[in-house]
Design a protein around this motif. Structure first.
Motif, PDB file in Angstrom:
ATOM      1  N   ILE A  12      53.433  61.445  -4.495  1.00  0.00           N
ATOM      2  CA  ILE A  12      52.616  60.107  -4.083  1.00  0.00           C
ATOM      3  C   ILE A  12      51.097  60.218  -4.546  1.00  0.00           C
ATOM      4  CG2 ILE A  12      51.575  59.073  -1.924  1.00  0.00           C
ATOM      5  CD1 ILE A  12      54.052  60.429  -0.565  1.00  0.00           C
ATOM      6  N   LEU A  13      50.464  61.330  -4.534  1.00  0.00           N
ATOM      7  CA  LEU A  13      49.008  61.441  -4.861  1.00  0.00           C
ATOM      8  C   LEU A  13      48.985  61.124  -6.195  1.00  0.00           C
ATOM      9  CD1 LEU A  13      47.946  64.510  -2.475  1.00  0.00           C
ATOM     10  CD2 LEU A  13      47.515  62.045  -1.966  1.00  0.00           C
ATOM     11  N   ASN A  14      49.887  61.592  -7.057  1.00  0.00           N
ATOM     12  CA  ASN A  14      49.682  61.640  -8.599  1.00  0.00           C
ATOM     13  C   ASN A  14      50.112  60.186  -9.185  1.00  0.00           C
ATOM     14  OD1 ASN A  14      48.828  64.096  -8.934  1.00  0.00           O
ATOM     15  ND2 ASN A  14      50.881  64.851  -9.188  1.00  0.00           N
ATOM     16  N   SER A  15      50.828  59.274  -7.969  1.00  0.00           N
ATOM     17  CA  SER A  15      51.296  58.156  -8.538  1.00  0.00           C
ATOM     18  C   SER A  15      50.247  56.732  -8.638  1.00  0.00           C
ATOM     19  CB  SER A  15      52.222  57.483  -7.606  1.00  0.00           C
ATOM     20  OG  SER A  15      51.732  57.351  -6.331  1.00  0.00           O
ATOM     21  N   ASN A  16      48.912  57.197  -7.988  1.00  0.00           N
ATOM     22  CA  ASN A  16      48.092  56.075  -8.060  1.00  0.00           C
ATOM     23  C   ASN A  16      46.710  56.632  -8.159  1.00  0.00           C
ATOM     24  OD1 ASN A  16      46.493  53.812  -7.458  1.00  0.00           O
ATOM     25  ND2 ASN A  16      48.124  52.960  -6.009  1.00  0.00           N
ATOM     26  N   ASN A  17      45.719  56.266  -9.093  1.00  0.00           N
ATOM     27  CA  ASN A  17      44.579  56.836  -9.290  1.00  0.00           C
ATOM     28  C   ASN A  17      43.688  56.336  -7.922  1.00  0.00           C
ATOM     29  OD1 ASN A  17      44.885  58.108 -11.998  1.00  0.00           O
ATOM     30  ND2 ASN A  17      44.425  56.338 -12.985  1.00  0.00           N
TER      31      ASN A  17
ATOM     32  N   ILE B 215      51.375  65.448   9.960  1.00  0.00           N
ATOM     33  CA  ILE B 215      52.460  66.381  10.645  1.00  0.00           C
ATOM     34  C   ILE B 215      53.667  65.404  10.954  1.00  0.00           C
ATOM     35  CG2 ILE B 215      53.108  67.549  12.704  1.00  0.00           C
ATOM     36  CD1 ILE B 215      50.532  68.953  12.506  1.00  0.00           C
ATOM     37  N   ASN B 216      53.222  64.037  11.502  1.00  0.00           N
ATOM     38  CA  ASN B 216      54.224  63.212  12.189  1.00  0.00           C
ATOM     39  C   ASN B 216      55.019  62.611  11.090  1.00  0.00           C
ATOM     40  OD1 ASN B 216      53.611  63.735  15.020  1.00  0.00           O
ATOM     41  ND2 ASN B 216      51.953  61.860  15.064  1.00  0.00           N
ATOM     42  N   SER B 217      54.443  62.444   9.890  1.00  0.00           N
ATOM     43  CA  SER B 217      54.857  61.715   8.714  1.00  0.00           C
ATOM     44  C   SER B 217      56.004  62.820   8.041  1.00  0.00           C
ATOM     45  CB  SER B 217      54.025  61.305   7.614  1.00  0.00           C
ATOM     46  OG  SER B 217      52.970  60.481   7.972  1.00  0.00           O
ATOM     47  N   GLN B 218      55.601  64.184   8.042  1.00  0.00           N
ATOM     48  CA  GLN B 218      56.619  64.888   7.612  1.00  0.00           C
ATOM     49  C   GLN B 218      57.754  65.011   8.446  1.00  0.00           C
ATOM     50  OE1 GLN B 218      56.226  65.971   4.652  1.00  0.00           O
ATOM     51  NE2 GLN B 218      55.453  67.897   4.619  1.00  0.00           N
ATOM     52  N   GLN B 219      57.734  65.024   9.871  1.00  0.00           N
ATOM     53  CA  GLN B 219      58.779  64.837  10.819  1.00  0.00           C
ATOM     54  C   GLN B 219      59.471  63.532  10.682  1.00  0.00           C
ATOM     55  OE1 GLN B 219      56.814  65.240  14.646  1.00  0.00           O
ATOM     56  NE2 GLN B 219      56.775  67.360  14.422  1.00  0.00           N
ATOM     57  N   ASP B 220      58.883  62.336  10.282  1.00  0.00           N
ATOM     58  CA  ASP B 220      59.535  61.220   9.893  1.00  0.00           C
ATOM     59  C   ASP B 220      60.251  61.331   8.531  1.00  0.00           C
ATOM     60  OD1 ASP B 220      58.794  60.071  12.212  1.00  0.00           O
ATOM     61  OD2 ASP B 220      57.125  59.022  11.297  1.00  0.00           O
TER      62      ASP B 220
ATOM     63  N   LYS C 154      46.591  56.558   5.541  1.00  0.00           N
ATOM     64  CA  LYS C 154      48.032  55.996   6.108  1.00  0.00           C
ATOM     65  C   LYS C 154      48.900  55.499   5.457  1.00  0.00           C
ATOM     66  CE  LYS C 154      45.638  53.220   9.544  1.00  0.00           C
ATOM     67  NZ  LYS C 154      45.453  52.353  10.814  1.00  0.00           N
ATOM     68  N   GLU C 155      48.330  54.808   4.455  1.00  0.00           N
ATOM     69  CA  GLU C 155      49.149  54.367   3.349  1.00  0.00           C
ATOM     70  C   GLU C 155      49.991  55.466   2.493  1.00  0.00           C
ATOM     71  OE1 GLU C 155      48.412  52.382  -1.194  1.00  0.00           O
ATOM     72  OE2 GLU C 155      47.179  51.571   0.732  1.00  0.00           O
ATOM     73  N   ILE C 156      49.369  56.489   2.350  1.00  0.00           N
ATOM     74  CA  ILE C 156      49.942  57.698   1.847  1.00  0.00           C
ATOM     75  C   ILE C 156      51.081  58.470   2.683  1.00  0.00           C
ATOM     76  CG2 ILE C 156      49.367  60.137   0.970  1.00  0.00           C
ATOM     77  CD1 ILE C 156      46.708  58.842  -0.042  1.00  0.00           C
TER      78      ILE C 156
END
Length: 149
Positions: free
Chosen positions: A28-33, A56-61, A13-15
């Motif tokens: 995003i994924l590479n920004s934090n271990n 999918i909802n996040s992509q739409q947002d 959810k944070e991602i």
């Protein structure tokens, strides 16, 4: 430190919140271990319906966030911080991204998908065509008729 491999929906959810704000998922994924790598995240999406729906909802947002960037570009154009050519290039790129992330809202509305046995009859009026034009048309049409086997 090893990347996370055990599924954690709260972390997802944070991602996805960052994704919805307009960031790129791989960045995003590479920004934090503490985040999983891209391969693990993709696997989680396929294995967990709740994450797939959230993604999918996040992509739409994200498309909506990109719309805000378009408004910012417009302000920059008006204040002469960027020229019209730069604005056009950036705006077209952002519009394309918006259409990819949320095609239902920002996509090309002219697409039409037909399924089944729809037959379209030609309603063209040929009464004003010359004989020569009609012969040419018949010749062209013949090229595209299905061949008998």
């Amino acid at each position: 430190m090893a990347r996370l491999t055990e599924y954690n929906f709260e972390l997802c959810k944070e991602i996805c919140d960052q994704l919805a704000d307009g960031s790129n998922i791989k960045r995003i994924l590479n920004s934090n271990n503490k985040y999983p790598n891209w391969t693990t995240f993709r696997r989680w999406k396929f294995e967990h319906e709740e994450l797939n729906t959230l993604y999918i909802n996040s992509q739409q947002d994200k498309a909506m966030s990109i719309e805000d960037r378009l408004d910012d570009l417009e302000d920059m154009l008006i204040s002469k911080e960027i020229d019209a050519s730069t604005y056009n290039t950036l705006a077209q790129t952002l519009k394309w991204k918006m259409a990819k992330f949320y095609p239902k809202v920002f996509g090309d509305q002219s697409k039409l998908t037909l399924e089944g046995g729809l037959e379209i009859k030609n309603k063209q009026d040929y009464s004003n065509y010359s004989t020569e034009d009609l012969e040419k048309l018949a010749e062209i049409t013949k090229k595209y008729e299905p061949k008998d086997k």
